[in-house]
Design an enzyme around this catalytic site. Structure first.
Site, mmCIF file in Angstrom:
data_model
loop_
_atom_site.group_PDB
_atom_site.id
_atom_site.type_symbol
_atom_site.label_atom_id
_atom_site.label_comp_id
_atom_site.label_asym_id
_atom_site.label_seq_id
_atom_site.Cartn_x
_atom_site.Cartn_y
_atom_site.Cartn_z
ATOM 1 N N HIS A 712 0.647 -1.144 0.037
ATOM 2 C CA HIS A 712 0.106 0.232 0.014
ATOM 3 C C HIS A 712 0.899 1.137 -0.122
ATOM 4 O O HIS A 712 1.086 1.858 -0.966
ATOM 5 C CB HIS A 712 -1.299 0.147 1.155
ATOM 6 C CG HIS A 712 -1.814 1.098 1.302
ATOM 7 N ND1 HIS A 712 -2.611 1.581 2.358
ATOM 8 C CD2 HIS A 712 -2.316 1.906 0.280
ATOM 9 C CE1 HIS A 712 -3.348 2.389 2.023
ATOM 10 N NE2 HIS A 712 -3.233 2.787 0.635
ATOM 11 N N HIS A 717 1.401 5.237 -2.911
ATOM 12 C CA HIS A 717 1.363 6.483 -2.427
ATOM 13 C C HIS A 717 2.770 7.114 -2.681
ATOM 14 O O HIS A 717 3.196 8.166 -3.131
ATOM 15 C CB HIS A 717 1.193 6.441 -0.932
ATOM 16 C CG HIS A 717 -0.315 6.286 -0.448
ATOM 17 N ND1 HIS A 717 -1.195 7.449 -0.240
ATOM 18 C CD2 HIS A 717 -0.975 5.116 -0.528
ATOM 19 C CE1 HIS A 717 -2.461 6.934 -0.146
ATOM 20 N NE2 HIS A 717 -2.448 5.575 -0.225
ATOM 21 N N HIS A 904 -3.660 0.332 -6.145
ATOM 22 C CA HIS A 904 -4.182 1.026 -5.027
ATOM 23 C C HIS A 904 -5.414 0.592 -4.486
ATOM 24 O O HIS A 904 -5.850 0.185 -3.501
ATOM 25 C CB HIS A 904 -4.188 2.598 -5.245
ATOM 26 C CG HIS A 904 -4.412 3.146 -4.007
ATOM 27 N ND1 HIS A 904 -5.881 3.739 -3.912
ATOM 28 C CD2 HIS A 904 -3.519 3.461 -2.872
ATOM 29 C CE1 HIS A 904 -5.630 4.224 -2.409
ATOM 30 N NE2 HIS A 904 -4.664 3.978 -1.778
ATOM 31 N N ASN A 908 -6.474 -1.003 -1.089
ATOM 32 C CA ASN A 908 -6.995 -0.216 -0.183
ATOM 33 C C ASN A 908 -8.396 -0.490 0.337
ATOM 34 O O ASN A 908 -8.743 -0.259 1.437
ATOM 35 C CB ASN A 908 -6.684 1.241 -0.701
ATOM 36 C CG ASN A 908 -7.146 2.501 0.320
ATOM 37 O OD1 ASN A 908 -6.647 2.781 1.231
ATOM 38 N ND2 ASN A 908 -8.392 3.001 0.155
ATOM 39 N N ILE A 1054 -6.770 8.291 -0.996
ATOM 40 C CA ILE A 1054 -7.123 8.219 0.796
ATOM 41 C C ILE A 1054 -6.048 6.878 1.069
ATOM 42 O O ILE A 1054 -5.550 6.325 0.244
ATOM 43 C CB ILE A 1054 -8.741 7.662 0.582
ATOM 44 C CG1 ILE A 1054 -8.975 7.731 2.050
ATOM 45 C CG2 ILE A 1054 -9.057 6.429 0.019
ATOM 46 C CD1 ILE A 1054 -9.183 9.205 2.865
HETATM 47 FE FE LIG Z 1 -4.228 4.597 0.017
#
Ligand SMILES: [Fe+2]
Length: 1054
Positions: A712, A717, A904, A908, A1054
């Protein structure tokens, strides 16, 4: 100037003060014109000007070979004259009808006129008064008293005095027939007569007609922006329309058309407000290429878009998509520029926008100095040196991530002051800078910020953070009854129930929703088949890999970590799979020497293997042995956590599902004790079964940590942030690749900054709740160093590298999966192919040929910087794709979009469904296995109440609640979520082709939605369908808002 062989001493010339005769041998020879030379003129300071049929005038300096300046017309330049009093100016005339006054320095036109007749001679008064300097024109305007001298142009014949092929010389013999001196009047223009032309630019404005244009600016009401005070203010916006092309006569930018936009009262939407301006633009202004906006308010404002309306001359409304914060002019005097929605490669940039394009990129790049201010939009790089807080406490010091010792991607530079204690670290702040337009949607920001800044601290303010759950009923109560939140320690006025209604009910009751996993099957977390299934269709489906070498062996130094050989033996496996295959089929005693070609590195490996099992690709492993073993000793020094290296082996059953065979936990030599390792297996015997459950808890903690820190955080990110920075620094907003990537890069930097501030920082929730504690993010640096490759982020390459697929041109997607029913891979490849098709259609439209890719300076600078700066510690990787062809670009862009969207989403949005019931995925195992250092008391307790051992091993109450709250928010789709392929970007609507191919992309994703639904209804696919099983929907493209366990947003938001 005639054609002669260059003499050796040509660059060194001494002119005699007087010349009494012309010699045959030239003193100096200049080369450079591409055609016949038509005129010459000398200045007092030793410069020579020549003009030619090659449509140029060249400036020469005696004693220098190189041309000193180049001045262009659109046709033969027939005549030139230096200003008699100012050598920095000269005048030129051309067959194109133009007379231009040039400033020698900078080769700029300072004034011009068009007499619409062939010009073959120019002259001027000896006092040079016909010359006007641009400064005067622009600031004072035309003063007729001063500038009432006119160019006098005689139309005469030209005498050819000598011609020697291509370098013929003409002697111009102008004859003055008369000179007239008039003001503001254009004199008659018959041939052979005098033509007088006023040099004033005023004439053009007096005779130019104009047309009315309306500019409508849509501004969004925002929480922090100007519009909450809008009723009180009278300020507006200054606007300037920028012509797309340069003035064809001067080569200069046309003057902008300026105006003022006032707020209008008309209704255009609940959250919107309009500003309007009416302007008059000259009819010869041409197309508008950009609009400059200056915010007169004292606060920033968010401009959604601008529409310029004038149908008759501009061919319909011109759209300018902004979606950008405009700073107050009181914060920054530099106004903003927005380009119209049409995309341009750098080489295609309309002439009037070239300088604006370059300037805007320079603004975005900044100069690498100073502390960034909140309203700025500067994108620059820095290492991760702000996670720790050494000024506060020695315990909060963290090493710099990024550099040779601890390789890491770069983050956005903020330029904050250095720590007082550690000059390598940046000081902490309560608000980390991100470029202004990287801000979240306000809905997301509000919920995430409230979670991090208010809810988590309150959960964490419990008196004893280490207390575990006393029993499973207490865990169930988190969902059924809820628990009272401790009182707020600060004077926060936030009503958490309003912002986080799923988590906080009335009267500050923290009550969690039941996750889908236990809604469907309360006991699924205990089941081995579910444990195995989730490696293919759960939260972290990208770590499982095929076993290709046997016996299993560590690559770590045995002197430090103990014997390298695994304790998982062939006999042990034989016992486990004996029921599913015969000994005749699996002859483990017959070890053979085989060779296998690993697709990732094309290295040949020799190994001995249980032939049948390995050749049939039946053995799979979740391998956290070599990765975590080096951290065991360090982690065990921290109170409240522990660690092993782990290997979990699975067997592919005839049903297509995985069966866990064994878990091996290893502890390196520690405190004078030798290496310890033990293999745990599923069992029908009570004690072994509880040990197996405890071993599973350790492996699940390892997998949870790897999932959160690597699959993740690191892979999405963290690694994407350099792409965002480079895209904004090097690809203009009007670049088609910027526009292709933009939907997939937005919002990511802000959530990363918030994470640095409150989640992955020293003593943040990640450190406190995950097993590596203060080594959490450092471990992601180890993985980045050892495993991360750009090329392997592409889904097909990732699957191949893990042995989960092989290339097969006859198979769908060109891949044959090792496990046919691998939900993540099957659904992921549908999304991957859809993205690739869309990117192919888009990229080949702008780059039909390789040379266009290679000559795109912005694109090449972008890709180079990603490798050498954004991922500088990996810059020497031979696996970086080259960027020479459209296919190269398609591969790179598809990779980036997949990571930001499909990958993602897969790791997520199922976080709450699978880990919201933490026994299914604990983030930490706090106690050692009871068999590691057994003592009688412990043994007795284990035999009496094994459940308590498991509860003690699980996260503490505070850890569990904080993680569950985070996962709930991270798994939530906001009402304004932007899904892949759901909505065309406004700027693509300009182009019918792009609109059409986007519609195809969108249609494909809707089709995928149906395919995934059908798969989840197919009971032959046992890894995604079954009694009490959560169907695999994480890669279903679309979703409602909330926690749905599906939906693929465009970007990491997010
Ligand atoms: Fe995320």
């Amino acid at each position: 100037m005639k054609t002669m062989r260059r003499s050796l001493d040509s660059a060194c010339v001494i002119l005699p003060p007087k010349v009494f005769q012309l010699l045959e041998k030239p003193l100096h020879e200049f080369r450079g014109h591409g055609g016949v030379v038509l005129a010459l003129t000398c200045s007092k300071n030793g410069h020579l000007l020549s003009s030619s049929v090659d449509k140029t005038a060249h400036l020469w300096k005696l004693g220098h070979d190189q041309c000193q300046g180049l001045y262009s017309h659109n046709n033969y330049v027939t005549c030139i004259k230096f200003n008699p009093v100012d050598d920095n100016y000269f005048i030129s005339g051309s067959i194109d009808g133009k007379i231009r006054i040039w400033k020698v320095e900078g080769c700029r036109v300072s004034d011009w006129t068009d007499i619409r007749e062939i010009v073959i001679s120019v002259c001027c008064r000896p006092d040079g008064k016909l010359w006007k300097k641009p400064e005067r024109l622009r600031t004072v305007g035309v003063q007729n008293e001063q500038f009432n001298v006119y160019l006098v142009v005689m139309i005469v014949f030209v005498n050819v005095v000598r011609s020697t092929g291509g370098n013929a010389c003409f002697a111009v013999t102008p004859k003055f027939e008369s000179v007239r001196k008039l003001e503001n009047v254009r004199v008659g223009r018959a041939s052979r007569t005098i033509k007088a032309v006023q040099t004033s630019t005023e004439k053009s404005t007096t005779i130019t007609t104009t047309t009315s244009v309306a500019v409508e600016i849509t501004v969004l009401k925002t929480l922090g922006g100007v519009l909450h005070q809008v009723g009180l203010v009278k300020e507006g916006l200054h606007v300037e329309l920028v012509a797309a092309v340069l003035d064809p006569y001067t080569g200069l930018e046309k003057p902008t058309v300026k105006g003022f936009a006032h707020k209008k009262d008309k209704y255009i939407g609940d959250n919107k407000i309009s500003y309007e301006s009416n302007l008059k633009i000259p009819n010869d202004f041409g197309k508008v290429g950009a609009i400059i906006v200056e915010n007169e308010h004292h606060k920033e404002m968010f401009v959604e878009n601008i529409v310029i309306i004038q149908k008759r001359l501009l061919g319909g409304p011109i759209n300018v998509t902004c979606n950008s914060w405009i700073h107050s002019k009181f914060d920054n005097k530099e106004p903003r520029i927005f380009f119209v929605d049409k995309s341009y490669l750098p080489s295609q940039t309309p002439s009037g926008l070239i300088s604006y394009r370059e300037k805007e990129l320079k603004i975005l790049q900044g100069d690498g100095t100073g502390e960034r201010k909140t309203f700025e939009r500067i994108y620059d790089y820095d290492v991760y040196n702000d996670l720790g807080d050494p000024d506060k406490s020695d315990d909060l010091w963290r090493p710099v991530l990024g550099g040779k010792e601890r390789p890491y991607p770069r983050r956005c530079r903020t330029g904050r002051a250095r720590s007082k204690i550690d000059p390598l670290s940046e000081s902490r702040t309560t608000s980390i800078y991100v470029p202004r337009d990287e801000a979240f949607s306000e809905v997301k920001h509000k919920s995430f910020w409230s979670l991090l800044s208010s809810l988590l601290p309150r959960i964490g303010s419990s008196s004893d953070n280490d207390v575990g759950f006393p029993n499973f009923t207490a865990i169930d109560n988190l969902y059924s009854e809820g628990v009272q939140l401790p009182a707020a320690t600060n004077k926060s006025t936030i009503n958490l129930g309003d912002i986080l209604p799923r988590l906080v009910k009335a009267y500050d009751l923290l009550q969690f929703e039941k996750p889908e996993l236990i809604k469907r099957d309360t006991f699924s977390w205990l089941k081995d088949e579910e444990f195995a299934r989730q490696t293919l269709a759960g939260l972290n489906p990208c770590r499982i890999q095929l076993v290709t070498e046997w016996p299993l062996k560590s690559k770590l130094d045995p002197k430090v970590y103990g014997p390298a050989e695994s304790a998982i033996t062939k006999e042990l496996i034989e016992q486990e799979i004996g029921g599913f295959t015969t000994l005749e089929n699996v002859r483990f005693d017959q070890l053979v020497l085989s060779m296998i070609v690993f697709p990732r590195n094309l290295h040949l490996h020799l190994f001995t293997a249980p032939l049948q099992v390995l050749e049939q690709n039946k053995l799979f492993i979740l391998d956290y042995h070599d990765l975590f073993l080096p951290y065991v000793t360090k982690v065990r020094e921290i109170k409240g956590t522990t660690l092993y290296g782990s290997r979990t082996l699975f067997y592919l059953m005839p049903s297509g599902t995985l069966k866990p065979l064994a878990i091996e936990l290893t502890r390196p030599p520690i405190d004078g004790k030798p290496q310890w390792k033990e293999v745990f297996r599923p069992s029908w015997e009570a004690s072994d079964l509880w040990l197996w459950r405890l071993a599973k808890a350790h492996v699940l903690a390892h997998d949870s940590g790897y999932h959160q820190l690597v699959s993740h955080w690191l892979r999405t990110h963290c690694c994407v942030e350099p792409y965002i920075i480079a895209t904004n620094r090097h690809l203009s907003a009007m670049h088609p690749i910027h526009r292709l990537l933009h939907p997939h890069l937005r919002y990511t930097m802000e959530i990363n900054a918030l994470s640095r501030e409150l989640l992955i920082n020293a003593d943040g929730t990640i450190e406190k709740s995950f097993f590596p504690h203060k080594y959490s993010i450092e471990i992601s640096s180890v993985v980045y160093d050892q495993l991360w490759q750009f090329d392997l982020q592409a889904l097909p390459a990732d699957l191949i590298s893990r042995g989960m697929a092989v290339e097969d041109p006859t198979a769908p997607h060109g891949l044959k999966l090792t496990i046919e029913d691998y939900p993540y891979a099957n659904d992921g490849l549908l999304i991957w192919d859809a993205i690739k098709k869309w990117v192919t259609d888009y990229v080949t439209y702008y780059y039909p040929k390789a040379n266009i890719v290679q000559s795109d300076n912005e694109l090449q600078a972008w890709w180079t910087e990603i490798q050498t700066v954004g991922h500088a510690d990996k810059r020497h990787g031979s696996w970086w794709p080259v960027l020479k062809t459209p296919d190269d670009l398609i591969g790179i862009i598809t990779n980036m979009i997949w990571v930001a969207s499909g990958h993602h989403a897969a790791v997520n949005f199922g976080q709450y469904d699978f880990a919201g019931f933490f026994p299914n995925r604990p983030t930490i195992a706090r106690t050692n296995m009871p068999t590691e250092d057994p003592n009688d008391t412990e043994k007795e307790e284990f035999l009496k109440r094994p459940e308590e051992f498991l509860l003690k091993c699980f996260p503490s109450q505070v850890q569990a609640k904080q993680v569950m709250a985070i996962l709930d928010v991270l798994s939530t789709h906001s009402p304004d979520e932007e899904y892949l392929g759901a909505k065309i970007e406004p700027y693509w609507k300009e182009d019918k082709y792009i609109t059409d191919v986007f519609e195809q992309f969108s249609g494909k994703l809707k089709e995928i939605e149906g395919i995934i639904d059908a798969r989840n209804a197919d009971h032959s696919l046992k890894n995604r369908v079954g009694a009490g099983v959560v169907p695999y929907q994480l890669l279903k493209p679309f979703s409602e808002e909330g926690v749905t366990g599906m939906g693929v947003p465009n970007s990491i938001s997010i």
